[in-house]
Design a protein around this motif. Structure first.
Motif, PDB file in Angstrom:
ATOM      1  N   LEU A   1      35.335  19.826  -6.530  1.00  0.00           N
ATOM      2  CA  LEU A   1      33.982  19.827  -7.074  1.00  0.00           C
ATOM      3  C   LEU A   1      33.120  18.897  -6.226  1.00  0.00           C
ATOM      4  CD1 LEU A   1      31.993  20.624  -9.366  1.00  0.00           C
ATOM      5  CD2 LEU A   1      32.720  18.541 -10.544  1.00  0.00           C
ATOM      6  N   VAL A   2      32.040  19.444  -5.658  1.00  0.00           N
ATOM      7  CA  VAL A   2      31.182  18.674  -4.760  1.00  0.00           C
ATOM      8  C   VAL A   2      29.952  18.151  -5.481  1.00  0.00           C
ATOM      9  CG1 VAL A   2      29.851  18.762  -2.614  1.00  0.00           C
ATOM     10  CG2 VAL A   2      31.988  20.039  -2.811  1.00  0.00           C
ATOM     11  N   ALA A   3      29.359  18.970  -6.339  1.00  0.00           N
ATOM     12  CA  ALA A   3      28.126  18.556  -7.008  1.00  0.00           C
ATOM     13  C   ALA A   3      27.912  19.421  -8.243  1.00  0.00           C
ATOM     14  CB  ALA A   3      26.935  18.672  -6.061  1.00  0.00           C
ATOM     15  N   VAL A   4      27.085  18.912  -9.160  1.00  0.00           N
ATOM     16  CA  VAL A   4      26.749  19.629 -10.392  1.00  0.00           C
ATOM     17  C   VAL A   4      25.239  19.575 -10.580  1.00  0.00           C
ATOM     18  CG1 VAL A   4      27.071  19.760 -12.890  1.00  0.00           C
ATOM     19  CG2 VAL A   4      28.951  18.954 -11.440  1.00  0.00           C
ATOM     20  N   ALA A   5      24.634  20.725 -10.891  1.00  0.00           N
ATOM     21  CA  ALA A   5      23.204  20.780 -11.204  1.00  0.00           C
ATOM     22  C   ALA A   5      23.042  21.288 -12.630  1.00  0.00           C
ATOM     23  CB  ALA A   5      22.462  21.688 -10.233  1.00  0.00           C
ATOM     24  N   ARG A   6      22.090  20.712 -13.335  1.00  0.00           N
ATOM     25  CA  ARG A   6      21.810  21.100 -14.721  1.00  0.00           C
ATOM     26  C   ARG A   6      20.302  21.131 -14.908  1.00  0.00           C
ATOM     27  NH1 ARG A   6      25.116  17.607 -18.676  1.00  0.00           N
ATOM     28  NH2 ARG A   6      26.772  18.935 -17.819  1.00  0.00           N
ATOM     29  N   ASP A   7      19.797  22.202 -15.537  1.00  0.00           N
ATOM     30  CA  ASP A   7      18.351  22.365 -15.735  1.00  0.00           C
ATOM     31  C   ASP A   7      17.608  22.318 -14.406  1.00  0.00           C
ATOM     32  OD1 ASP A   7      18.837  22.454 -18.444  1.00  0.00           O
ATOM     33  OD2 ASP A   7      18.467  20.313 -18.733  1.00  0.00           O
ATOM     34  N   GLY A   8      18.243  22.866 -13.347  1.00  0.00           N
ATOM     35  CA  GLY A   8      17.575  22.967 -12.057  1.00  0.00           C
ATOM     36  C   GLY A   8      17.589  21.712 -11.223  1.00  0.00           C
ATOM     37  N   ALA A   9      18.219  20.634 -11.679  1.00  0.00           N
ATOM     38  CA  ALA A   9      18.241  19.385 -10.932  1.00  0.00           C
ATOM     39  C   ALA A   9      19.672  18.890 -10.798  1.00  0.00           C
ATOM     40  CB  ALA A   9      17.384  18.329 -11.629  1.00  0.00           C
ATOM     41  N   ARG A  10      19.961  18.280  -9.679  1.00  0.00           N
ATOM     42  CA  ARG A  10      21.301  17.767  -9.421  1.00  0.00           C
ATOM     43  C   ARG A  10      21.574  16.545 -10.292  1.00  0.00           C
ATOM     44  NH1 ARG A  10      24.293  17.147  -4.112  1.00  0.00           N
ATOM     45  NH2 ARG A  10      25.801  15.486  -4.497  1.00  0.00           N
ATOM     46  N   LEU A  11      22.761  16.521 -10.920  1.00  0.00           N
ATOM     47  CA  LEU A  11      23.159  15.362 -11.710  1.00  0.00           C
ATOM     48  C   LEU A  11      23.596  14.248 -10.777  1.00  0.00           C
ATOM     49  CD1 LEU A  11      25.201  16.981 -14.630  1.00  0.00           C
ATOM     50  CD2 LEU A  11      22.790  16.368 -14.577  1.00  0.00           C
ATOM     51  N   LYS A  12      23.110  13.031 -11.034  1.00  0.00           N
ATOM     52  CA  LYS A  12      23.410  11.901 -10.159  1.00  0.00           C
ATOM     53  C   LYS A  12      24.570  11.050 -10.672  1.00  0.00           C
ATOM     54  CE  LYS A  12      20.025  12.964  -7.434  1.00  0.00           C
ATOM     55  NZ  LYS A  12      18.864  12.111  -7.246  1.00  0.00           N
ATOM     56  N   GLN A  13      25.072  11.330 -11.880  1.00  0.00           N
ATOM     57  CA  GLN A  13      26.153  10.515 -12.407  1.00  0.00           C
ATOM     58  C   GLN A  13      27.465  10.848 -11.712  1.00  0.00           C
ATOM     59  OE1 GLN A  13      25.582  12.943 -16.219  1.00  0.00           O
ATOM     60  NE2 GLN A  13      27.564  11.977 -16.576  1.00  0.00           N
ATOM     61  N   ARG A  14      28.468   9.998 -11.893  1.00  0.00           N
ATOM     62  CA  ARG A  14      29.756  10.222 -11.252  1.00  0.00           C
ATOM     63  C   ARG A  14      30.381  11.524 -11.724  1.00  0.00           C
ATOM     64  NH1 ARG A  14      32.348   4.116 -11.596  1.00  0.00           N
ATOM     65  NH2 ARG A  14      30.977   3.181 -10.023  1.00  0.00           N
ATOM     66  N   LEU A  15      30.994  12.223 -10.791  1.00  0.00           N
ATOM     67  CA  LEU A  15      31.555  13.529 -11.124  1.00  0.00           C
ATOM     68  C   LEU A  15      32.626  13.428 -12.201  1.00  0.00           C
ATOM     69  CD1 LEU A  15      31.848  15.145  -7.572  1.00  0.00           C
ATOM     70  CD2 LEU A  15      30.095  15.542  -9.301  1.00  0.00           C
ATOM     71  N   ARG A  16      33.405  12.345 -12.177  1.00  0.00           N
ATOM     72  CA  ARG A  16      34.493  12.226 -13.138  1.00  0.00           C
ATOM     73  C   ARG A  16      33.975  12.052 -14.572  1.00  0.00           C
ATOM     74  NH1 ARG A  16      37.119   6.165 -12.989  1.00  0.00           N
ATOM     75  NH2 ARG A  16      35.215   5.034 -13.518  1.00  0.00           N
ATOM     76  N   ASP A  17      32.718  11.627 -14.712  1.00  0.00           N
ATOM     77  CA  ASP A  17      32.159  11.371 -16.040  1.00  0.00           C
ATOM     78  C   ASP A  17      31.447  12.597 -16.633  1.00  0.00           C
ATOM     79  OD1 ASP A  17      33.047   8.762 -15.894  1.00  0.00           O
ATOM     80  OD2 ASP A  17      31.184   8.031 -14.989  1.00  0.00           O
ATOM     81  N   ILE A  18      31.262  13.628 -15.849  1.00  0.00           N
ATOM     82  CA  ILE A  18      30.498  14.787 -16.300  1.00  0.00           C
ATOM     83  C   ILE A  18      31.364  15.687 -17.169  1.00  0.00           C
ATOM     84  CG2 ILE A  18      29.310  16.901 -15.564  1.00  0.00           C
ATOM     85  CD1 ILE A  18      28.492  15.405 -13.023  1.00  0.00           C
ATOM     86  N   ARG A  19      30.854  16.027 -18.327  1.00  0.00           N
ATOM     87  CA  ARG A  19      31.471  17.059 -19.160  1.00  0.00           C
ATOM     88  C   ARG A  19      30.622  18.314 -19.013  1.00  0.00           C
ATOM     89  NH1 ARG A  19      35.501  15.959 -22.642  1.00  0.00           N
ATOM     90  NH2 ARG A  19      36.119  13.768 -22.812  1.00  0.00           N
ATOM     91  N   PHE A  20      31.244  19.380 -18.581  1.00  0.00           N
ATOM     92  CA  PHE A  20      30.508  20.578 -18.193  1.00  0.00           C
ATOM     93  C   PHE A  20      29.922  21.283 -19.414  1.00  0.00           C
ATOM     94  CE2 PHE A  20      33.949  20.032 -15.040  1.00  0.00           C
ATOM     95  CZ  PHE A  20      33.156  19.746 -13.940  1.00  0.00           C
ATOM     96  N   GLN A  21      28.790  21.940 -19.178  1.00  0.00           N
ATOM     97  CA  GLN A  21      28.123  22.725 -20.211  1.00  0.00           C
ATOM     98  C   GLN A  21      27.893  24.143 -19.693  1.00  0.00           C
ATOM     99  OE1 GLN A  21      24.471  20.840 -21.404  1.00  0.00           O
ATOM    100  NE2 GLN A  21      25.435  18.845 -21.802  1.00  0.00           N
ATOM    101  N   GLY A  22      27.773  25.085 -20.619  1.00  0.00           N
ATOM    102  CA  GLY A  22      27.424  26.441 -20.230  1.00  0.00           C
ATOM    103  C   GLY A  22      26.081  26.452 -19.516  1.00  0.00           C
ATOM    104  N   GLY A  23      26.007  27.161 -18.389  1.00  0.00           N
ATOM    105  CA  GLY A  23      24.774  27.213 -17.609  1.00  0.00           C
ATOM    106  C   GLY A  23      24.725  26.204 -16.483  1.00  0.00           C
ATOM    107  N   ASP A  24      25.651  25.250 -16.427  1.00  0.00           N
ATOM    108  CA  ASP A  24      25.702  24.315 -15.302  1.00  0.00           C
ATOM    109  C   ASP A  24      25.958  25.089 -14.011  1.00  0.00           C
ATOM    110  OD1 ASP A  24      25.307  22.165 -16.916  1.00  0.00           O
ATOM    111  OD2 ASP A  24      27.358  21.396 -16.813  1.00  0.00           O
ATOM    112  N   VAL A  25      25.303  24.654 -12.935  1.00  0.00           N
ATOM    113  CA  VAL A  25      25.560  25.233 -11.620  1.00  0.00           C
ATOM    114  C   VAL A  25      26.408  24.239 -10.834  1.00  0.00           C
ATOM    115  CG1 VAL A  25      24.553  26.131  -9.491  1.00  0.00           C
ATOM    116  CG2 VAL A  25      23.395  26.501 -11.662  1.00  0.00           C
ATOM    117  N   LEU A  26      27.549  24.699 -10.342  1.00  0.00           N
ATOM    118  CA  LEU A  26      28.510  23.835  -9.667  1.00  0.00           C
ATOM    119  C   LEU A  26      28.611  24.214  -8.197  1.00  0.00           C
ATOM    120  CD1 LEU A  26      31.386  24.044 -12.315  1.00  0.00           C
ATOM    121  CD2 LEU A  26      29.370  22.581 -12.342  1.00  0.00           C
ATOM    122  N   LEU A  27      28.834  23.216  -7.374  1.00  0.00           N
ATOM    123  CA  LEU A  27      29.080  23.446  -5.952  1.00  0.00           C
ATOM    124  C   LEU A  27      30.545  23.111  -5.695  1.00  0.00           C
ATOM    125  CD1 LEU A  27      27.551  24.285  -3.376  1.00  0.00           C
ATOM    126  CD2 LEU A  27      27.284  21.853  -2.859  1.00  0.00           C
TER     127      LEU A  27
END
Length: 622
Positions: A371-397
């Motif tokens: 997992l390289v990056a996560v975007a939500r609501d059209g913007a890239r999430l800046k928090q640590r990847l390990r802390d992200i809990r995925f949601q439906g509609g998230d765009v992942l790289l």
């Protein structure tokens, strides 16, 4: 009035169970299939549903029909039927109105002959490619595309689960189901009106999210990639990449390792790190500090830079905001990302990733994905990847192997958004797929076989002749939707048998007795439409069908127009991104926010209601 052991009327208990169920649906903390299962088990324990009949819903013809439609839809994709159409869609040119007309018109047609979520999933990558090739914001295309898939589902029996549910309910009440094309006169009129509104007026009501048309714009990946060297004294020396991650206690994806001018992809590199190795990874200022402090990795400094600490400090800050894109001397802009197999994907609402983290999923070990990056609501999430809990509609790289990544994404429940390589299929499979489906339709129209039997037979034959591998058929079955239907059907029946549906109908009759019956139909339409925007549309149809039947009985009118009102309105989930999976799927790629949907969805809902009710009364008189 029947009383249970608690001394409460059964109708009251049904309302309590349904009220709690609807609140849980709206809360969204638990998946809707789990909420529906809890509602069923609670109903059994309260004596509202007989224990011996608790799971009869899973054998209901509506559930079997939905399963068969999902398998047949995947067969169409596998055979290349849809790709032939998508290949033509990509030739429409750069005019936005023409793009909208072709995209929305195509998804309307496809949604009539296959599952509407499946139709959207097939055309979503095509829409993304159009937006990127012609530098159009995808926000102008994706919401109209999602709404078009809902409109197209209205046209036939198999287009959407509410139609199947309403047809089966009519069979239970009057002994005869609606046929394959009973929905077509009303559904086609509504779909055409909705299409014209979206193309001519509605798209102007969608937000224009500039700069989200490309992966580079959304993720700005090159501005986050850095090269780090393993020096002689580095603690990272001698560690594998997995040991490096364990040492860091961080999820920092290493995209590639360069050794002796040979680059290896990170997901496929298992050797121990050596002095002089270069790690290409994605890191911001905080992560760079951790990498230097914990394992001694140092930023590679190019010959053009001064060899001092200030250069290293400036580089991450530049990457952090990513505003200086024209600075060609930046090391981040010189990083070569070619061949790293970076793929975008959107998380489906039924994905196993929802509410889980990278570590819980073990993406690298189980699926071979970085997992390289996560975007939500059209913007890239800046928090640590390990802390992200995925949601439906998230765009992942993601980064992964070219051969394995498609299968891994399918298993995880993600829809690829990368440039879609059209697979035109094999002529033999294409012919078999269309012929099998056509024979099933003929069998249904001539009353040779019931709908569930005809479509199940078609799905079985498709598997036997090799149109679709068995493993893909099981993957095509949307488990959460099946559980939702199988559990909510007995609860809906409890609403009827307990007298709850009659009680609601009597209330509506009391307030509507002095008004024309069309006003009551309008109220029924609005009630069902609002319900479909906060719960799954299939659940809305299950709950509203007995209320519609009680209203028809109270007015001493034909059952059909009331059921048709529910069928149409239950599919009008245009107001929120959670009302239907199609809306959730475009939420991330389109860069939409929760409040964006009603701006187009509300006027579109009014258009549908204004067209549908007169057409229903004309085609299905009272």
């Amino acid at each position: 009035m029947k009383l249970d052991a608690l001394g409460m009327a059964q109708s009251t208990l049904v309302f309590v169970v349904l009220g709690l169920t609807l609140l849980a649906f709206m809360w969204g903390r638990f998946r809707y299939d789990l909420v529906a299962l809890a509602a069923l088990l609670g109903s059994v324990m309260l004596g509202l549903v007989p224990a011996e009949a608790a799971f009869n819903g899973f054998g209901h013809p509506a559930v079997i029909t939905v399963v068969a439609v999902l398998v047949l839809s995947r067969g169409f994709e596998r055979a290349g039927v849809v790709d032939l159409i998508a290949d033509q869609v990509l030739k429409v040119g750069e005019r936005l109105l023409l793009q909208l007309t072709v995209l929305v018109g195509t998804v309307v047609v496809l949604s009539g002959v296959m599952n509407n979520v499946g139709a959207l999933a097939l055309l979503l990558p095509v829409a993304m490619r159009l937006s990127r090739e012609h530098n159009t914001s995808p926000s102008l295309l994706l919401m109209p595309l999602a709404f078009g898939s809902l409109l197209g589902g209205l046209t036939t029996l198999i287009g959407t689960p509410p139609n199947i549910i309403i047809s089966s309910y009519r069979g239970d009440v009057v002994g005869e189901n609606f046929s394959m094309f009973s929905f077509f006169p009303v559904g086609a009129s509504v779909a055409l009106a909705g299409l014209l509104f979206i193309v001519l007026v509605g798209w102007r009501l969608t937000p224009h999210r500039a700069g989200q048309a490309t992966a580079e714009d959304m993720f700005d990946t090159a501005n986050y990639l850095v090269e780090l060297r393993v020096d002689e004294e580095a603690k990272a020396k001698g560690l594998t990449l997995q040991q490096l991650q364990d040492e860091l206690d961080e999820t920092i994806p290493v995209l590639a390792v360069v050794r002796d001018d040979k680059r290896s992809a990170g997901y496929a590199f298992y050797d121990a790190l050596q002095e002089g190795d270069i790690l290409l990874l994605e890191a911001g200022p905080d992560e760079l500090k951790v990498l230097e402090d914990k394992v001694g990795l140092s930023v590679v400094v190019t010959p053009e830079e001064d060899d001092d600490s200030s250069t290293i400090e400036k580089q991450p800050e530049h990457k952090k905001d990513g505003n200086n894109k024209d600075d060609d001397d930046s090391p981040a802009r010189q990083v070569d990302t070619e061949g790293l197999q970076l793929v975008e994907a959107v998380v489906r609402t039924d994905s196993m990733m929802v509410n889980r983290s990278v570590r819980q999923l073990r993406l690298h070990h189980q699926f071979g994905l970085h997992l390289v990056a996560v975007a939500r609501d059209g913007a890239r999430l800046k928090q640590r990847l390990r802390d992200i809990r995925f949601q439906g509609g998230d765009v992942l790289l993601f980064q992964g192997g070219e051969n394995e990544i498609s299968e891994s994404l399918a298993t995880l429940g993600c829809l690829p958004l990368a440039k879609r390589e059209l697979n035109l299929g094999q002529p033999r499979k294409l012919f078999f797929s269309m012929a099998i489906f056509a024979l099933a339709i003929i069998a249904m129209l001539l009353d040779i076989l019931p709908t569930a039997v005809a479509l199940s037979t078609a799905a079985l034959v498709s598997l036997l002749v090799g149109v679709l591998p068995l493993r893909e058929a099981y993957q095509a079955i949307d488990g959460p939707v099946i559980v939702l239907l199988g559990t909510m059907i007995p609860v809906g029946q409890a609403l009827e048998t307990s007298g709850g549906a009659a009680l609601i109908a009597d209330t509506l009759l009391h307030f509507g007795s002095k008004w024309p019956i069309v006003m009551t139909l309008t109220g029924l339409f609005i009630l069902s439409m609002v319900l479909s925007n906060v719960v799954n549309n299939a659940a809305a149809a299950v709950l509203m069908a007995p209320i519609a039947a009680s209203l028809a009985e109270g007015f001493d009118a034909s059952l059909d127009p009331f059921l048709m009102v529910v069928a149409v309105s239950a599919s009008c989930a245009f107001l929120t991104p959670i009302g239907h999976q199609s809306n959730t799927l475009v939420l991330g790629p389109g860069g939409y926010r929760f409040g964006d949907f009603w701006k187009l969805g509300l006027p579109l809902s009014m258009v549908v209601m204004v067209v549908a009710i007169p057409m229903i009364l004309w085609v299905w008189p009272l």
